[in-house]
Design a protein around this motif. Structure first.
Motif, short mmCIF file in Angstrom:
data_model
loop_
_atom_site.label_atom_id
_atom_site.label_comp_id
_atom_site.label_asym_id
_atom_site.label_seq_id
_atom_site.Cartn_x
_atom_site.Cartn_y
_atom_site.Cartn_z
N PRO A 87 91.97 28.41 -13.29
CA PRO A 87 91.13 27.63 -14.59
C PRO A 87 90.89 28.60 -15.59
O PRO A 87 91.27 28.25 -16.87
CB PRO A 87 89.94 27.28 -13.96
CG PRO A 87 89.96 27.26 -12.35
CD PRO A 87 91.05 28.31 -11.98
N LEU A 88 90.59 30.02 -15.46
CA LEU A 88 90.28 30.60 -16.44
C LEU A 88 91.55 31.06 -17.28
O LEU A 88 91.64 31.18 -18.44
CB LEU A 88 89.66 32.03 -16.09
CG LEU A 88 88.16 32.07 -16.17
CD1 LEU A 88 87.53 33.37 -15.74
CD2 LEU A 88 87.54 31.71 -17.29
N GLU A 132 94.13 29.11 -17.57
CA GLU A 132 94.75 28.11 -18.35
C GLU A 132 94.03 27.74 -19.49
O GLU A 132 94.27 27.54 -20.67
CB GLU A 132 94.52 26.56 -17.38
CG GLU A 132 94.97 25.33 -18.09
CD GLU A 132 94.62 24.15 -17.29
OE1 GLU A 132 93.99 24.24 -16.54
OE2 GLU A 132 95.36 23.18 -17.79
N LYS A 133 92.55 27.99 -19.55
CA LYS A 133 91.64 27.86 -20.65
C LYS A 133 92.06 29.03 -21.57
O LYS A 133 92.11 28.50 -22.77
CB LYS A 133 90.08 28.07 -20.04
CG LYS A 133 89.41 27.77 -21.20
CD LYS A 133 87.75 27.55 -20.57
CE LYS A 133 86.80 27.25 -21.89
NZ LYS A 133 85.69 27.68 -21.68
N MET A 180 95.32 27.87 -23.56
CA MET A 180 95.12 26.83 -24.35
C MET A 180 94.41 27.00 -25.47
O MET A 180 94.59 26.64 -26.64
CB MET A 180 94.18 25.63 -23.63
CG MET A 180 95.08 24.91 -22.47
SD MET A 180 96.71 24.45 -22.99
CE MET A 180 97.78 24.19 -21.53
N LEU A 181 93.57 28.02 -25.46
CA LEU A 181 92.52 28.51 -26.48
C LEU A 181 93.28 29.24 -27.52
O LEU A 181 93.36 29.06 -28.68
CB LEU A 181 91.25 29.23 -26.10
CG LEU A 181 89.94 28.75 -25.66
CD1 LEU A 181 89.21 29.92 -25.09
CD2 LEU A 181 89.62 28.15 -26.97
N SER A 193 86.83 32.13 -23.85
CA SER A 193 87.44 31.52 -22.46
C SER A 193 86.53 31.73 -21.45
O SER A 193 86.60 31.01 -20.28
CB SER A 193 88.64 31.99 -22.33
OG SER A 193 88.71 33.33 -21.84
#
Ligand code: ATP
Ligand code: MG
Length: 460
Positions: free
Chosen positions: A276-277, A279-280, A283-284, A397
């Motif tokens: 999850p981190l 991906e975040k 995306m950021l 993030s």
């Protein structure tokens, strides 16, 4: 084969704003038409004009052969081997002028492997494909309707004649512009096999224009995605840069994931998206790149590739550090591992790789556990700004606490006394650690530019 007639769309219907046209493109077309040739603005520029968008460049299509075009202009050069076109230069603007291409007849085309020497023996008048149907050479001149059928998508296959202000539409592009849909011309699987890069192009245009992708066009993409591996690395890298710097990178990558094409950017992007981190953070970084492009700020491929790969580097770095070694040398070990496993297919150029390493390397040196003398020195580092921006994204993030980025923001903006106060919050590495580090250096085990000051910090 009888010639297909286009639908002619008049000014009153298409309503193209003439001020969006390039004067130089109009001049090229006038010159060609006065010499008795057909000539039109073509491709993406017509698509963008119909949508009221300022085209970023103008392509011209003509029935004049490259040598005939070249003779009409003072600053014109024939370029390309696989796909010959003429560049007509006006200061910094280049008008790409291409001759109408003939239809590809797969039965009559020659099939070869990728061996160069064989390729050069081939008849220049024949289309050349590889075993999967990918077109390797394409210099067979044809009629305008054939040229239209050779183009990738209906909305990219319209011709605009500035002298009559008419749009010539062969494949229903005008209708697709109205319905905001991307549709390939001809049989989708055949057209994607001819040139697998079209799978990335359709995603880029759909994201940029906020168009949907026609269902029949989309159907074979997932299955044909592996054909992108056959595309030469340099061409793939160019296309990926266009996609990442289109100003719609976030939307593009989301669409690539829906189509199962995200591996083409980097083979292990899946692994990053599993965390999850990770991906975040990706995306950021994409959203941040889009924002910078919208604001007209500079963007660098190194920064974005460093961001895409960061969580893989981080994971490896953590593993190496468990062996008890110092952070900076282990960070470099982790970088090399990741770069070796990720860049074999994608030709990330050398100069980008060295910048990426600097941005990553700075992450260890920007850590709050480095000594007191380092921050002032780092301000002068040529990649400091990129390293600091990268650190801020890591904070945003949630990977590291926000106060680490804030410390640097305050330090950059602070006067000497504020800086002194901020520095006093930093720990100084113990003499013991310094000694251990200098003995490592003299043993020649650390080959990176590590100072005794920043060596004592254990990150993570
Ligand atoms: P943009 O320049 O905004 O990225 P574009 O559509 O102009 O979009 P170019 O790469 O400049 O894209 O190509 C110009 C035109 O050439 C396209 O509009 C299309 O008609 C044709 N074309 C480009 N690449 C291909 C391809 N791989 N297969 C078929 N036609 C193509
Ligand atoms: Mg273009």
């Amino acid at each position: 084969m009888p010639e297909n007639a286009p639908i002619i769309i008049k000014k009153i219907v298409h309503n193209i704003n003439p001020t969006l046209l390039s004067k130089n493109a109009i001049q090229v077309i006038d010159t060609l038409q006065q010499a008795g040739y057909k000539a039109f603005v073509v491709g993406g520029a017509v698509r963008d004009l119909l949508l009221g968008i300022q085209p970023k460049d103008f392509d011209v299509a003509t029935n004049a052969h490259p040598e005939q075009v070249k003779r009409l202009f003072r600053r014109a050069h024939i370029i390309g081997r696989r796909f010959q076109i003429v560049h007509v230069r006006f200061g910094s603007e280049i008008i790409e002028t291409s001759t109408f291409r003939a239809m590809i007849n797969i039965e009559n085309s020659k099939q070869i492997g990728t061996c160069r020497s064989k390729r050069s023996e081939l008849d220049r008048k024949t289309h050349v494909t590889d075993e999967s149907g990918r077109v390797l050479r394409d210099n067979v001149w044809g009629r305008q309707d054939e040229d239209a059928a050779r183009r990738d998508f209906t909305v990219n296959a319209m011709y605009y004649d500035p002298s009559t202000q008419t749009v010539h539409d062969y494949h229903g592009g005008w209708q697709d512009i109205q319905s905001r849909v991307m549709r390939i011309i001809g049989d989708p699987a055949t057209r994607f096999r001819e040139d697998p890069v079209r799978m990335l192009r359709i995603v880029r245009f759909a994201a940029k224009l906020n168009f949907s992708i026609d269902e029949t066009t989309q159907a074979p993409i997932r299955q044909l995605a592996p054909l992108i591996d056959n595309v030469p690395g340099a061409r793939l890298f160019d296309e990926i840069l266009k996609l990442l710097f289109s100003g719609h990178a976030l939307n593009c990558v989301q669409k690539l994931r829906q189509q199962g094409l995200h591996h083409t950017i980097l083979p292990l992007l899946d692994v990053v998206f599993e965390q999850p981190l990770g991906e975040k953070f990706v995306m950021l970084s994409l959203a941040n790149t889009d924002q910078r492009i919208r604001e007209g700020k500079s963007v660098s491929p190194s920064f974005l590739f460093a961001a895409l790969l960061w969580h893989l580097v981080l994971e490896k770095w953590k593993i190496y550090q468990r062996t008890g070694q110092y952070p900076i040398p282990t960070l470099y070990l982790a970088m090399n591992d990741v770069l070796n496993s990720q860049t074999s297919q994608l030709a990330i150029q050398r100069r980008f790789i060295s910048d990426m390493k600097e941005i990553w390397g700075l992450q260890a040196r920007l850590d709050k556990r480095v000594g007191r003398r380092t921050p002032l020195r780092l301000l002068k580092h040529p990649r400091f700004r990129a390293g600091y921006d990268f650190l801020l994204l890591r904070c945003e993030s949630g990977e590291i606490p926000a106060d680490e980025g804030q410390w640097w923001t305050d330090f950059i903006n602070g006067d000497p006394s504020t800086r002194e106060k901020l520095l006093s919050q930093r720990k100084v590495p113990t003499a013991n650690k310094r000694r251990r580090h200098s003995s490592r250096k003299s043993n020649g085990r650390s080959n990176e530019t590590v100072t005794s000051e920043n060596s004592g910090n254990r990150v993570l």
